[in-house]
Write an enzyme that holds these catalytic residues in place. Structure first.
Site, PDB file in Angstrom:
ATOM      1  N   PHE A 150       0.805  -1.219   0.000  1.00  0.00           N
ATOM      2  CA  PHE A 150       0.000   0.000   0.000  1.00  0.00           C
ATOM      3  C   PHE A 150       0.838   1.268   0.000  1.00  0.00           C
ATOM      4  O   PHE A 150       0.361   2.328  -0.405  1.00  0.00           O
ATOM      5  CB  PHE A 150      -0.941   0.019   1.216  1.00  0.00           C
ATOM      6  CG  PHE A 150      -0.248   0.281   2.538  1.00  0.00           C
ATOM      7  CD1 PHE A 150       0.070   1.573   2.938  1.00  0.00           C
ATOM      8  CD2 PHE A 150       0.081  -0.771   3.387  1.00  0.00           C
ATOM      9  CE1 PHE A 150       0.715   1.811   4.147  1.00  0.00           C
ATOM     10  CE2 PHE A 150       0.725  -0.535   4.596  1.00  0.00           C
ATOM     11  CZ  PHE A 150       1.040   0.769   4.978  1.00  0.00           C
ATOM     12  N   LYS A 174      -1.362  -7.742  -8.747  1.00  0.00           N
ATOM     13  CA  LYS A 174      -2.308  -7.743  -7.631  1.00  0.00           C
ATOM     14  C   LYS A 174      -1.852  -6.631  -6.683  1.00  0.00           C
ATOM     15  O   LYS A 174      -0.991  -6.829  -5.837  1.00  0.00           O
ATOM     16  CB  LYS A 174      -2.302  -9.104  -6.924  1.00  0.00           C
ATOM     17  CG  LYS A 174      -3.629  -9.452  -6.192  1.00  0.00           C
ATOM     18  CD  LYS A 174      -4.069  -8.459  -5.138  1.00  0.00           C
ATOM     19  CE  LYS A 174      -3.251  -8.570  -3.870  1.00  0.00           C
ATOM     20  NZ  LYS A 174      -3.758  -7.613  -2.797  1.00  0.00           N
ATOM     21  N   CYS A 282       9.746   1.315   3.381  1.00  0.00           N
ATOM     22  CA  CYS A 282      10.706   0.317   3.829  1.00  0.00           C
ATOM     23  C   CYS A 282      12.119   0.869   3.897  1.00  0.00           C
ATOM     24  O   CYS A 282      13.001   0.246   4.485  1.00  0.00           O
ATOM     25  CB  CYS A 282      10.671  -0.920   2.921  1.00  0.00           C
ATOM     26  SG  CYS A 282      11.261  -0.616   1.243  1.00  0.00           S
ATOM     27  N   GLU A 383       9.511  -3.621  12.873  1.00  0.00           N
ATOM     28  CA  GLU A 383       9.338  -2.588  11.858  1.00  0.00           C
ATOM     29  C   GLU A 383       8.010  -1.887  12.135  1.00  0.00           C
ATOM     30  O   GLU A 383       6.932  -2.457  11.924  1.00  0.00           O
ATOM     31  CB  GLU A 383       9.337  -3.193  10.450  1.00  0.00           C
ATOM     32  CG  GLU A 383       9.217  -2.136   9.368  1.00  0.00           C
ATOM     33  CD  GLU A 383       9.134  -2.716   7.959  1.00  0.00           C
ATOM     34  OE1 GLU A 383       9.594  -2.045   7.028  1.00  0.00           O
ATOM     35  OE2 GLU A 383       8.599  -3.828   7.815  1.00  0.00           O
TER      36      GLU A 383
END
Length: 500
Positions: A150, A174, A282, A383
């Site tokens: 996302f 996807k 990330c 994380e």
């Protein structure tokens, strides 16, 4: 009125047939603005079958045809970048400037794909034996799939499909069900650029769609970006079904600050790298390791800058940081801050109570800064994927390096120093796939590959760059011997003198 996002299969919109839909919210208001169709196994199969049929022609198409389409797509993408950025802001919540930056980074990979002819050049050795030549060529795989997160709904798909289709593959995407509109708009622009029907397809959904792509016998390779647990699952499941896999996982990116560093530059970098895009990336710096006596001063400078960040709706030009993607994610991020003091952290800034006037139901959270964080704290170990920065202390470079290398993640890292020798040692000794020297977020440019080490990457290939081309093609070696034309059979005259 709530809009509906449907699938894109065979060059057109295909309405969902499963009867299952997921909600898409505006993170700034908390309101459901869109519903997205979730694909059934049969709908995924239809997309893969369409892609397989399209591969019969696209895989044999000329490089000139592929690159000309990609050049037209690039022009359309550039012309519509504001529109795509607005879609990202509406569903993800990031500020418009961040969304524009995301599109720009995706454009870099389209640029690379436009020049794919260089990457696909083969190798040739002549006369390896008498009249024997050996050629190495690369050929497309077939139908390949991308499963994307996302946090970058336009950029991460563009890390995958431009190179894949430039290499001659067909693609099934996807995307995240949380912000699906950008991917469909990209599909429309590809069609407008002249991409043949079925070469690029989009199916939305949840685990049902993902698992079918992982096990489908006609899907030859899977690319994934997301969390480490899911990356591990994607790699194991797809590999068990005989597929090539690149699965990029999570991160806990460290920024090492040595005593000789420019502390203003380090503080600026820490703030932008930790809190940009609300920390939902990330490559965010989520842990600063301060060496020696500079820790207190560095934390003060980070705090001064962090307190000035303007938080508000992503479509407000004054906003520097937007809301988080969902309320559940907002609450999870907040839990790391509310529990930090009990785990031995010093809470310098607590953003968990932040609100925005007029947007009472938005997924808001402010800036949080934790100091003197022990490595046992959950805020350090996990994380977080939000605007929470941990500062750890170390007495020496060696202690700091050991701390960083002990992390199970090895995505990106950075060092801030004026000493070239120290920087050189760090880039060789640190266990991470991407290293910045006085650069806080060392995301490689498009013609170098992106990827981490350890639990940040599962599979043998990094993404985009030369690794991307190799991932989406397979090598073939052809050994050829031709008889000398002077030895042609009797009665065949090729105009060459005959051997006596």
């Amino acid at each position: 009125m709530t809009k509906t996002v449907n699938h894109w299969i065979g060059g057109r919109t295909v309405e969902g047939a499963s009867g299952t839909y997921g909600p898409v919210t505006d993170p700034a208001t908390g309101e459901v603005t869109t519903k997205v169709a979730f694909a059934s196994v049969e709908e995924v199969d239809a997309a893969v079958a369409t892609a397989k049929e399209a591969f019969a022609g696209w895989g044999q198409s000329s490089l000139a045809q592929r690159t000309s389409i990609l050049f037209r797509f690039r022009a359309l993408l550039d012309a519509h970048r504001d529109e795509i950025a607005a879609l990202i802001t509406a569903e993800h919540g990031k500020v418009h400037s961040d969304a524009l930056g995301e599109v720009a980074r995706g454009l870099e990979i389209v640029d690379l794909a436009c020049g794919i002819t260089v990457q696909l050049k083969g190798e040739l050795s002549t006369q390896v034996a008498s009249r024997v030549d050996v050629a190495a060529i690369r050929q497309p795989l077939g139908v390949v799939a991308g499963i994307t997160p996302f946090n970058f709904p336009a950029m991460v798909p563009m890390w995958m499909f431009p190179i894949a289709i430039a290499c001659g593959n067909t693609f099934v995407l996807k995307p995240s069900e949380k912000d699906p509109s950008a991917s469909v708009r990209l599909a429309e622009l590809l069609a407008e650029a002249g991409l043949p029907d079925g070469v690029f397809n989009v199916v939305h959904g949840d685990k049902v769609a993902v698992d079918r792509l992982l096990e489908h016998p006609d899907v030859k390779a899977v690319s994934f970006v997301g969390s480490t647990p899911i990356a591990r699952y994607i790699h194991a499941t797809a590999s068990a079904h005989g597929k090539r896999v690149q699965a990029l996982g999570g991160a806990k990116n460290h920024m090492l600050v040595l005593p000789d560093a420019d502390l203003d530059a380090a503080a600026d970098a820490a703030v932008s790298a930790a809190y940009g895009s609300a920390g939902e990336r990330c490559m965010a710096i989520s842990a600063v390791v301060a060496v020696g006596a500079i820790g207190d001063e560095l934390v003060d400078r980070i705090r001064e800058r962090a307190e000035k960040i303007k938080i508000g709706p992503g479509d407000d030009p004054a906003s520097e940081m937007g809301p988080l993607i969902t309320k559940a994610h907002r609450d999870k991020v907040a839990s790391y801050v509310t529990g930090a003091a009990a785990e031995g952290c010093e809470v310098v800034l607590d953003g968990t109570g932040y609100t925005v006037d007029g947007y009472d139901n938005g997924h808001w959270i402010g800036i949080s800064l934790l100091d003197k964080v022990p490595t046992t704290a959950k805020a350090y170990q996990d994380e977080i994927f939000g605007p929470v920065l941990c500062v750890l202390r170390a007495e020496t470079y060696e202690e700091a390096l050991d701390l960083i290398n002990a992390s199970p993640f090895g995505n990106g890292t950075a060092i801030f120093t004026r000493d070239g020798g120290a920087a050189r040692r760090f880039q060789l000794e640190v266990e991470a796939g991407m290293v910045g020297v006085n650069v806080p977020i060392p995301v490689p440019v498009g013609y170098h590959s992106f990827g981490g080490w350890k639990d940040s990457l599962f599979g043998d290939h990094h993404i985009y760059g030369n690794d991307g081309t190799h991932f989406y093609t397979r090598g073939k070696v052809v050994t050829t011997r031709w008889p000398d034309p002077a030895d042609a059979p009797a009665g065949v005259d090729l105009g060459f003198p005959r051997h006596s």
